[in-house]
Design a protein around this motif. Structure first.
Motif, mmCIF file in Angstrom:
data_model
loop_
_atom_site.group_PDB
_atom_site.id
_atom_site.type_symbol
_atom_site.label_atom_id
_atom_site.label_comp_id
_atom_site.label_asym_id
_atom_site.label_seq_id
_atom_site.Cartn_x
_atom_site.Cartn_y
_atom_site.Cartn_z
ATOM 1 N N THR A 234 87.107 23.133 -24.610
ATOM 2 C CA THR A 234 87.483 22.250 -23.386
ATOM 3 C C THR A 234 87.869 20.782 -24.292
ATOM 4 O O THR A 234 88.643 19.659 -23.883
ATOM 5 C CB THR A 234 86.678 22.308 -22.327
ATOM 6 O OG1 THR A 234 86.538 23.663 -21.805
ATOM 7 C CG2 THR A 234 87.162 21.335 -21.255
ATOM 8 N N TYR B 76 89.872 22.003 -15.834
ATOM 9 C CA TYR B 76 91.432 22.315 -16.328
ATOM 10 C C TYR B 76 92.448 20.669 -16.475
ATOM 11 O O TYR B 76 93.082 21.576 -17.650
ATOM 12 C CB TYR B 76 91.941 22.447 -14.552
ATOM 13 C CG TYR B 76 92.330 23.694 -14.376
ATOM 14 C CD1 TYR B 76 90.422 24.539 -15.103
ATOM 15 C CD2 TYR B 76 92.780 24.533 -13.535
ATOM 16 C CE1 TYR B 76 90.275 25.913 -14.011
ATOM 17 C CE2 TYR B 76 92.628 26.077 -13.290
ATOM 18 C CZ TYR B 76 90.896 26.308 -13.894
ATOM 19 O OH TYR B 76 90.228 27.737 -13.583
ATOM 20 N N THR C 7 93.107 25.641 -20.854
ATOM 21 C CA THR C 7 93.129 25.873 -19.317
ATOM 22 C C THR C 7 93.523 27.322 -19.068
ATOM 23 O O THR C 7 92.867 27.657 -17.843
ATOM 24 C CB THR C 7 94.409 24.717 -19.463
ATOM 25 O OG1 THR C 7 93.430 23.366 -19.818
ATOM 26 C CG2 THR C 7 93.399 24.468 -17.928
ATOM 27 N N LYS D 203 98.415 19.409 -13.802
ATOM 28 C CA LYS D 203 97.158 20.555 -13.988
ATOM 29 C C LYS D 203 96.306 20.415 -13.003
ATOM 30 O O LYS D 203 95.640 21.514 -12.918
ATOM 31 C CB LYS D 203 96.533 19.778 -15.589
ATOM 32 C CG LYS D 203 97.730 20.253 -16.652
ATOM 33 C CD LYS D 203 97.189 19.946 -17.672
ATOM 34 C CE LYS D 203 96.373 20.812 -18.247
ATOM 35 N NZ LYS D 203 96.101 19.927 -19.894
#
Lengths: 510, 561
Positions: free
Chosen positions: B176, B265, B273, B329
């Motif tokens: 991430t 996300y 993602t 997103k």
């Protein structure tokens, strides 16, 4: 040709093939976009006529049946078959498509250089045609539901990509309204399946008809189905998406949307709600009839008040759908047969109105009724056709709509006199909205800038003439059409479990 | 006393072993393969490993179908029908996701920071960027995460469950934080994810402790037996169960444990993602299914209230908040929250057909999700100098994309329609399955709320389609796109509609933004194209002919008790 030729499947496949051809067309051949689409639509009509000849009008039951397993693990089959009402609606729908293509010839781009846009428009129209045929022929509740929902997507694109100023708003509103109704129906579909025998063909309409179920549950399931159909039809108070959609869609799309697609709502009430939930239908009938009468009056009043030509036609349809629903839920063989016939006639009459209105709007560049005036002298042919189409909307004797509206009112009077009397004021209001509109557009002094408006071109005449001819022929000789819709009406009454009442006119004149 | 070596059924461990083994070797490859060959080797090796896992699942399939499954390593892992379906799904989705991860697009840059260790904005970072460094550690990281996901739904005791949770989570925290652009956002997301994830892990561990205290065991089977024999310490059992559920619900992003979803996300590199949204959800739901169906049926009456509230809240909150989003997103993140709610409706009722319905849903949802994020990854911003920047995630930047890139926008619309559950897409069959399970199990209010939420959700999906196809792109096209625009000119000429003409529905989306930044769609190296095409094909084919997959799943949907 043998009688077990899969006529209905052919009717579903041909437009899909046509759409695929249009989409896969090499760039060089795209000049022929319109010709290809029109040919496909005419071939479809030819197959439709052949289908009718394979159909035995003496048999009241469902014919031309085809059943294949589709998703056995969910109990879903590909099952098609039609009774008289189904085939009448299918024929009406496929007859409208070539006229819509013809009428919209110049709408998307000029004559010599058809654009990609036109190609997409015609392909989507053909896809929609396939869905329409399939939904009127579906004999499996799940299959019906799938089509009922999937049909929204081509319409959504037809409105959203090709329509007028507020097309995006109208497209979203249309989709969300329909989807909400449809999804609630989905729960009812699941609930109904669980009441049925289940298994690999548990969704077949035949397997779900005549179930014994808990009365409360039946009422809930009925409500789930009915809501979806009422939105689709559309009935008061869930009609508000229709005027926006009709105002912003192209005239051709409006013709198919109001003239054909909305019939799926009333068709669903007739062929799904009544047979599947007879007790609940009887229980709900008074309530539905009240809503239908409100729709008749309210739709007509709002139509009178409209400034926009397309919205006006949309509201007249709300009123007409009220009549159709009234006839269905009055439960007499006369009224049900009248409603079935009404569905066909309304398609012809509304289709003609939308197409002629489309011509007017295309010439003037405005949908505002106030922008027109005195056109009778400028475009007499167009005025004449508009008048005939308008008179059919107010059910003038001699036109086919009169026959059906009369049957509905007479049939309903036998069971619900009060409702029939109130509903018949709708006829008067119809005279107001039709004649007043005609007066505003075609009589009086000619508005500035309209003096040189061209009259109907041959192509445009060809798109309208069949509709007017059909209305007049069916108005004087309704017999063959009534032969198609009468037997299923008696079957429906048997399924609902009510004793038929002789219609007032027939009773007094045995 | 002699020591007997435990019988290990290596064959049934093979999917997990292949992936975790490959992940370990991947780290060594990173150290020993020369830099210029590293990417090709890593990609081929990772794809081979995941394909190996799929092959292993396929080889085990018929045996498990016949026997119903086996317990491996003294009940630590249970390899039964649902395990194989879930492992197959995760491995397949991971392959597709890895293709989007690998794609460097026509810009030649992947989604990851050149040097993750560099402080954002520092000279060192700038140097790495100018040198054109690209890192390949992501491949073994993805494999480690996938390995954890393969174990998670197969775990047969709570300790294995916890270890698997950490194995799958830690690489995800790291991935991430690796975004190439908007690095602070990415690092913040990673931090949030890590802290909240650690918190959820702690809750779950505490719950496991309480369950151990109640039953004296960590294996599901023993705890199930203990649940059936009432003692005086029910509170230990109940509190323990709720805490374990909380840990699982956190991973699948259910309300009230969803707050990490939008940030993570949004911040994570887009291909990651997609991977995370699809595969983590499959793994987490798999684990929840097993725990709920095998360990906790005896507690259904006590836990029903909790799960009903969570399900309803998840559907409603996910849908309502998604409606207000303006970032693609984040919107997809809230939509994933709503979908977690839809899937839960199929689980709560503990209905027999719920398992297969959820398994099918997870497959089609995963495919559409990876495809959707694959498309988001290709839609980019471009500045006045023609330099391609990061993803154009503001909804208004998507206006008119359908006109210029019909195939890309068309597949995105297909994924959205599948999310919305429109018939003839796979999402519809999935929704039908879970709502059927809910109605069949007597939870019809959940199904009803589910369809209402679906209708609400359809609103924001449809709004995107409107933007892509029915709205005009901003007029300031740059020179590069002039030929595209010329081709589309006849189309747009017919539209004399100002952008704000549609009564507010779309107008609110059109925000003020720097006029020099335009939207562009970058080309791919082919990997992402393949991934998106595969996802679209799955979505369409399973919508029309779902029978083979439905049948395959329904024969494999019984848990080993």
């Amino acid at each position: 040709m043998s009688s077990d030729f899969p006529w209905l499947t052919a009717l579903i496949v041909v437009p899909l093939v046509g759409a695929a051809v249009l989409w896969l067309m090499p760039a060089g051949a795209r000049r022929r976009t319109r010709a290809v689409a029109l040919t496909v639509a005419l071939v479809e009509v030819a197959i439709g006529v052949a289908t009718l000849s394979a159909f035995d009008t003496g048999d009241a039951g469902v014919q031309l049946k085809e059943t294949h397993q589709w998703i056995p693990s969910l109990g879903v089959s590909y099952a098609v078959g039609v009774d008289g009402v189904g085939i009448a609606l299918i024929l009406m729908s496929i007859a409208l498509v070539p006229l819509v293509i013809l009428a919209g010839w110049r709408e998307q781009g000029s004559d010599d250089a058809p654009t990609d846009r036109l190609r997409h428009f015609l392909a989507l129209t053909l896809v929609l045609e396939a869905f329409i045929v399939a939904v009127f022929a579906a004999r499996d509740v799940f299959f019906f539901y799938v089509l009922f929902e999937a049909m929204l997507i081509p319409v959504y694109f037809l409105i959203g990509a090709f329509g007028g100023a507020q097309r995006r708003y109208a497209a979203i509103k249309f989709l969300i309204y329909s989807l909400t109704g449809g999804l609630i129906m989905l729960v009812a579909v699941i609930g109904l399946y669980l009441q049925g025998p289940g298994g690999k063909d548990g969704f077949l309409t035949d397997n779900l008809t005549g179930l014994t179920m808990d009365p409360t549950l039946e009422k809930w399931l009925f409500a789930g189905f009915f809501l979806a159909f009422a939105i689709k039809a559309p009935m008061f108070p869930v009609h508000t998406w229709l005027p926006d959609a009709a105002q912003n869609a192209t005239p051709g799309t409006s013709t198919l949307l109001v003239g054909v697609l909305d019939k799926v709502g009333t068709f669903g009430m007739l062929t799904l709600c009544l047979p599947l939930f007879p007790a609940a239908s009887r229980w709900a009938a008074p309530f539905v009839i009240v809503l239908a009468v409100i729709s008749i009056i309210y739709g007509a009043l709002l139509a009178i008040g409209q400034k926009d030509l397309m919205r006006l036609i949309a509201y007249t349809s709300v009123s007409h759908f009220g009549f159709i629903v009234l006839g269905i839920f009055a439960f007499t063989s006369t009224s049900v047969a009248g409603s079935s016939f009404y569905m066909v006639n309304h398609g012809l009459s509304t289709g003609a109105l939308f197409l002629i209105a489309g011509y007017l709007v295309a010439r003037r560049g405005s949908q505002d009724i106030a922008d027109f005036g005195g056109l009778q002298r400028v475009v007499p042919v167009m005025a004449g056709t508009f008048l005939v189409a308008g008179l059919s909307a107010l059910s003038l004797p001699g036109l086919s709509t009169f026959v059906s509206e009369f049957l509905v009112l007479v049939g309903s009077f036998a069971r619900h006199p009060a409702a029939a009397i109130v509903a018949s004021t709708g006829v008067v209001l119809a005279a107001v909205y039709v004649l007043w509109t005609y007066q505003r557009i075609f009589t009086g002094p000619v508005k500035d800038g309209l003096e040189t408006m061209p009259d109907l071109r041959p192509r445009e005449t060809w798109a309208i003439a069949p509709l007017l001819a059909a209305m007049i022929v069916l108005g004087f000789v309704p017999g063959p059409a009534l032969d198609l819709v009468r037997p299923p009406a008696s079957v429906t009454l048997e399924q609902v479990g009510v004793t038929d009442l002789p219609a007032a006119a027939e009773g007094s004149n045995p | 006393m002699t020591f007997t070596a435990p019988q290990v059924d290596w064959a049934h461990l093979s999917p997990v072993l292949v992936v975790l083994g490959a992940a370990a070797i991947g780290v060594l490859l990173e150290a020993f393969v020369p830099e210029r060959r590293r990417r090709v080797v890593q990609l081929a090796f990772s794809l081979a490993a995941l394909a190996g896992a799929v092959l292993a699942v396929a080889l085990l399939w018929n045996g498990v179908k016949r026997t119903g499954g086996v317990r491996v390593l003294g009940d630590s892992l249970v390899v039964d029908g649902p395990t194989l379906v879930l492992q197959g799904t995760i491995a397949l989705l991971a392959i597709v996701a890895l293709l989007t991860v690998a794609d460097r697009t026509s810009t030649g840059e992947d989604a990851f920071a050149p040097t993750a260790a560099a402080v954002p904005g520092s000279d060192y970072e700038e140097l790495a960027r100018r040198r054109g460094l690209q890192q390949t550690e992501v491949y073994p990281l993805v494999l480690f995460a996938t390995g954890g996901m393969l174990v998670f739904p197969a775990a047969g005791d709570f300790l294995t469950l916890f270890v698997a949770l950490e194995v799958l989570s830690l690489p995800l925290y790291l991935l991430t934080g690796l975004a190439r652009r908007r690095r602070l956002l990415s690092q913040e997301a990673a931090m949030k994810y890590f802290l909240l994830g650690a918190f959820a892990s702690a809750l779950m561990l505490f719950g496991i402790g309480l369950l151990y205290g109640y039953s004296g065991s960590l294996t599901y089977a023993r705890i199930t037996t203990a649940v059936a024999t009432p003692t005086g310490t029910d509170s230990l059992l109940l509190v323990g169960s709720v805490l374990v559920l909380a840990g699982l619900l956190f991973k699948l992003g259910a309300v009230p444990f969803h707050s990490w979803t939008p940030d993570v996300y949004q911040g994570a590199p887009t291909p990651i993602t997609g991977f995370m949204a699809a595969c983590t959800k499959v793994a987490a739901f798999g684990a929840l299914l097993r725990v709920w169906y095998t360990v906790m049926p005896g507690l259904k009456w006590d836990l029903d209230v909790v799960l009903w509230i969570v399900t309803i809240a998840t559907m409603v909150v996910g849908t309502v908040i998604a409606m207000t989003q303006t970032d693609m997103k984040r919107l997809l993140a809230y939509s994933s929250v709503a979908h977690a709610g839809f899937i839960l409706t199929g689980i709560v009722a503990l209905d027999a057909q719920g398992v297969s319905a959820v398994l099918f849903y997870l497959l089609v949802y995963g495919a559409a999700t990876i495809g959707a994020f694959g498309v988001v990854w290709l839609v980019r911003e471009r500045d006045a100098d023609g330099i391609v920047l990061g993803e154009a995630t503001h909804l208004s930047q998507w206006a008119g994309i359908g006109r210029r890139h019909p195939w890309l926008a068309g597949s995105f619309a297909l994924f959205l329609f599948s999310f919305a559950g429109i018939p003839l897409t796979a999402g519809f069959i999935g929704k039908f399955g879970v709502f059927s399970a809910a109605v069949d199990g007597g939870a019809w209010p959940l199904a009803l709320l589910g369809v209402l939420a679906s209708a609400g959700a359809a609103f924001f999906y449809v709004r995107i389609v409107v933007l892509m196809f029915f709205s005009d792109a901003p007029a300031d096209q740059t020179a590069d796109e002039a030929d595209d625009a010329a081709a589309a000119a006849p189309v747009e000429a017919g539209d004399d509609v100002p952008v704000d003409a549609d009564g507010g529905a779309v107008a609110t989306l059109v925000a003020q933004r720097a006029p020099s930044v335009t939207t562009t769609v970058v080309g791919t190296e082919g990997f992402a194209t393949v991934a998106i095409a595969v996802c679209a094909a799955v979505t369409l084919v399973l919508g029309v002919f779902p029978t083979p997959v439905l049948d395959a799943i329904s024969h494999m949907s019984t848990f080993l008790p």
